[in-house]
Enzyme design. Structure first.
Site, PDB file in Angstrom:
ATOM      1  CB  SER A 141      -0.868   0.020   1.260  1.00 53.86           C
ATOM      2  OG  SER A 141      -1.521   1.258   1.389  1.00 53.86           O
ATOM      3  CE1 TYR A 154      -3.860  -1.978   5.193  1.00 57.22           C
ATOM      4  CE2 TYR A 154      -3.246   0.268   4.615  1.00 57.22           C
ATOM      5  CZ  TYR A 154      -3.692  -0.991   4.240  1.00 57.22           C
ATOM      6  OH  TYR A 154      -3.964  -1.255   2.911  1.00 57.22           O
TER       7      TYR A 154
HETATM    8  N1  LIG Z   1      -8.736  -0.411  -1.062  1.00 56.61           N
HETATM    9  C1  LIG Z   1      -7.631   0.313  -0.997  1.00 56.61           C
HETATM   10  O1  LIG Z   1      -7.654   1.557  -1.158  1.00 56.61           O
HETATM   11  C2  LIG Z   1      -6.316  -0.329  -0.709  1.00 56.61           C
HETATM   12  C3  LIG Z   1      -5.183   0.489  -0.726  1.00 56.61           C
HETATM   13  C4  LIG Z   1      -3.947  -0.077  -0.473  1.00 56.61           C
HETATM   14  C5  LIG Z   1      -3.834  -1.438  -0.245  1.00 56.61           C
HETATM   15  N2  LIG Z   1      -4.942  -2.207  -0.217  1.00 56.61           N
HETATM   16  C6  LIG Z   1      -4.764  -3.631   0.056  1.00 56.61           C
HETATM   17  O2  LIG Z   1      -5.434  -4.401  -0.914  1.00 56.61           O
HETATM   18  C7  LIG Z   1      -5.818  -5.656  -0.353  1.00 56.61           C
HETATM   19  C8  LIG Z   1      -7.295  -5.910  -0.641  1.00 56.61           C
HETATM   20  O3  LIG Z   1      -8.039  -4.890  -0.026  1.00 56.61           O
HETATM   21  P1  LIG Z   1      -9.502  -4.466  -0.502  1.00 56.61           P
HETATM   22  O4  LIG Z   1      -9.493  -3.000  -0.589  1.00 56.61           O
HETATM   23  O5  LIG Z   1      -9.948  -5.279  -1.636  1.00 56.61           O
HETATM   24  O6  LIG Z   1     -10.306  -4.836   0.840  1.00 56.61           O
HETATM   25  P2  LIG Z   1     -11.645  -5.691   1.096  1.00 56.61           P
HETATM   26  O7  LIG Z   1     -12.652  -5.391   0.059  1.00 56.61           O
HETATM   27  O8  LIG Z   1     -11.951  -5.463   2.524  1.00 56.61           O
HETATM   28  O9  LIG Z   1     -11.141  -7.185   0.885  1.00 56.61           O
HETATM   29  C9  LIG Z   1     -10.246  -7.785   1.753  1.00 56.61           C
HETATM   30  C10 LIG Z   1     -10.130  -9.242   1.362  1.00 56.61           C
HETATM   31  O10 LIG Z   1      -9.177  -9.852   2.244  1.00 56.61           O
HETATM   32  C11 LIG Z   1      -9.732 -11.048   2.736  1.00 56.61           C
HETATM   33  N3  LIG Z   1      -9.235 -11.354   4.066  1.00 56.61           N
HETATM   34  C12 LIG Z   1      -9.133 -10.526   5.134  1.00 56.61           C
HETATM   35  N4  LIG Z   1      -8.689 -11.208   6.197  1.00 56.61           N
HETATM   36  C13 LIG Z   1      -8.506 -12.486   5.780  1.00 56.61           C
HETATM   37  C14 LIG Z   1      -8.084 -13.668   6.425  1.00 56.61           C
HETATM   38  N5  LIG Z   1      -7.735 -13.700   7.719  1.00 56.61           N
HETATM   39  N6  LIG Z   1      -8.002 -14.806   5.694  1.00 56.61           N
HETATM   40  C15 LIG Z   1      -8.365 -14.815   4.391  1.00 56.61           C
HETATM   41  N7  LIG Z   1      -8.770 -13.721   3.731  1.00 56.61           N
HETATM   42  C16 LIG Z   1      -8.854 -12.586   4.424  1.00 56.61           C
HETATM   43  C17 LIG Z   1     -11.240 -10.844   2.753  1.00 56.61           C
HETATM   44  O11 LIG Z   1     -11.869 -12.103   2.603  1.00 56.61           O
HETATM   45  P3  LIG Z   1     -12.740 -12.847   3.730  1.00 56.61           P
HETATM   46  O12 LIG Z   1     -13.219 -11.802   4.710  1.00 56.61           O
HETATM   47  O13 LIG Z   1     -13.824 -13.504   2.961  1.00 56.61           O
HETATM   48  O14 LIG Z   1     -11.794 -13.825   4.319  1.00 56.61           O
HETATM   49  C18 LIG Z   1     -11.437 -10.002   1.503  1.00 56.61           C
HETATM   50  O15 LIG Z   1     -11.620 -10.814   0.381  1.00 56.61           O
HETATM   51  C19 LIG Z   1      -5.479  -5.567   1.133  1.00 56.61           C
HETATM   52  O16 LIG Z   1      -4.244  -6.182   1.386  1.00 56.61           O
HETATM   53  C20 LIG Z   1      -5.383  -4.075   1.374  1.00 56.61           C
HETATM   54  O17 LIG Z   1      -4.567  -3.740   2.466  1.00 56.61           O
HETATM   55  C21 LIG Z   1      -6.189  -1.689  -0.446  1.00 56.61           C
END
Ligand SMILES: NC(=O)c1ccc[n+]([C@@H]2O[C@H](COP(=O)([O-])OP(=O)(O)OC[C@H]3O[C@@H](n4cnc5c(N)ncnc54)[C@H](OP(=O)(O)O)[C@@H]3O)[C@@H](O)[C@H]2O)c1
Length: 260
Positions: A141, A154
């Site tokens: 990130s 985070y």
């Molecule tokens: N959105 C942004 O602006 C942003 C920016 C920078 C980085 N990121 C990174 O991108 C990645 C995806 O984020 P997102 O924005 O798509 O968030 P999201 O919509 O909240 O999705 C998070 C995903 O991670 C899975 N997850 C969380 N804890 C888990 C666990 N213990 N075991 C297995 N799966 C788990 C969830 O699946 P289940 O709950 O079904 O297990 C879900 O599919 C993350 O690493 C986040 O830090 C996002």
């Protein structure tokens, strides 16, 4: 076994993981999709009318090492060794060091975002080295660049992802296995939808995924998406501490666990 390429994606039940699954599918890949909420993946796959021969779903909790290792092993057994592994699962929760219960939030964040990432790669790395090809993708990130108030768990975890992936990249140099570090800026997903602060250059998950796919296929070592946040990240890295501290003073914080 099919000859079309295979991608293993964690966090495929939502947001970026789901959008990546879509982009890889469109690009002709078979999908190995992992998350805890497998029903979410199944309903997306049926809505999207995926060919059942081209995907498999694995229930896994990346914060439980045995659980994600078993999912990786099951993928190899059922679908073969992936060409691409995307360790995308992650959580983002605010913390306050004065609050006892937030120590557990810190531990859970590292268990998911860091230990979970290494455990996601583990089942595949030796076999990929032996084959002489593969992509291991760590989703970090822009929050990795500088520490932000209220966001210590985070920011620290994502800085850890960047450093860990860089270490692994050095270890795998000349093996044919590329390590790709992706730094998303602000992407419109459930993870950001409750944020109380401005999110410059907010990007749709589909657009992020299409650009990420190109970076992964090219074996790019490190990529910030969108590029505008790459410029912001470079500037942030250079800011003297005193200037950064003043700039972030009074900024709304990420919600703590249970905060509405
Ligand atoms: N959105 C942004 O602006 C942003 C920016 C920078 C980085 N990121 C990174 O991108 C990645 C995806 O984020 P997102 O924005 O798509 O968030 P999201 O919509 O909240 O999705 C998070 C995903 O991670 C899975 N997850 C969380 N804890 C888990 C666990 N213990 N075991 C297995 N799966 C788990 C969830 O699946 P289940 O709950 O079904 O297990 C879900 O599919 C993350 O690493 C986040 O830090 C996002």
């Amino acid at each position: 076994m099919s000859t079309s390429p295979l991608v293993f994606i964690t966090g495929a039940s939502s947001g970026i993981g789901q959008a990546l699954a879509d982009s890889f599918y469109e690009a002709g890949y078979r999908l190995a999709l992992a998350a805890r909420r497998t029903a979410e993946i199944e309903s997306w796959a049926s809505e999207r009318q995926l060919d059942p021969g081209r995907y498999q779903v694995y229930g896994a909790d990346v914060a439980q090492t045995d659980s994600i290792l078993a999912a990786g092993a099951a993928c190899i057994e059922r679908q073969g060794l992936p060409d691409v592994v995307v360790a995308n699962a992650g959580i983002s929760v605010g913390i306050d060091t004065a609050e006892r219960e937030d120590i557990e939030v810190m531990a859970r964040t590292f268990a998911t975002n860091n230990v979970g990432l290494m455990a996601t790669f583990h089942p595949f790395v030796a076999a990929m080295k032996q084959r002489g090809s593969g992509r291991l993708v760590g989703v970090a990130s822009v929050a990795a660049i500088r520490g932000l108030p209220g966001h210590g768990a985070y920011c620290a975890s994502k800085a850890g992802v960047v450093a860990y992936c860089e270490s692994l990249r050095g270890e795998l140099r000349n093996s044919g296995v590329k390590v790709v570090t992706l730094c998303p800026g602000y992407i419109d997903t459930p993870l950001t939808q409750g944020n109380r602060y401005g999110m410059p250059f907010l990007m749709k998950a589909e657009d992020f995924a299409n650009q990420a796919l190109r970076a992964i296929e090219a074996g790019t070592s490190y990529r910030v998406i969108p590029w505008q946040m790459g410029v912001v990240a470079k500037l942030m890295r250079m800011l003297p501490n005193a200037v950064l501290d003043r700039a972030v003073q009074g900024r709304a914080r990420k919600k703590r666990s249970g905060e509405s």
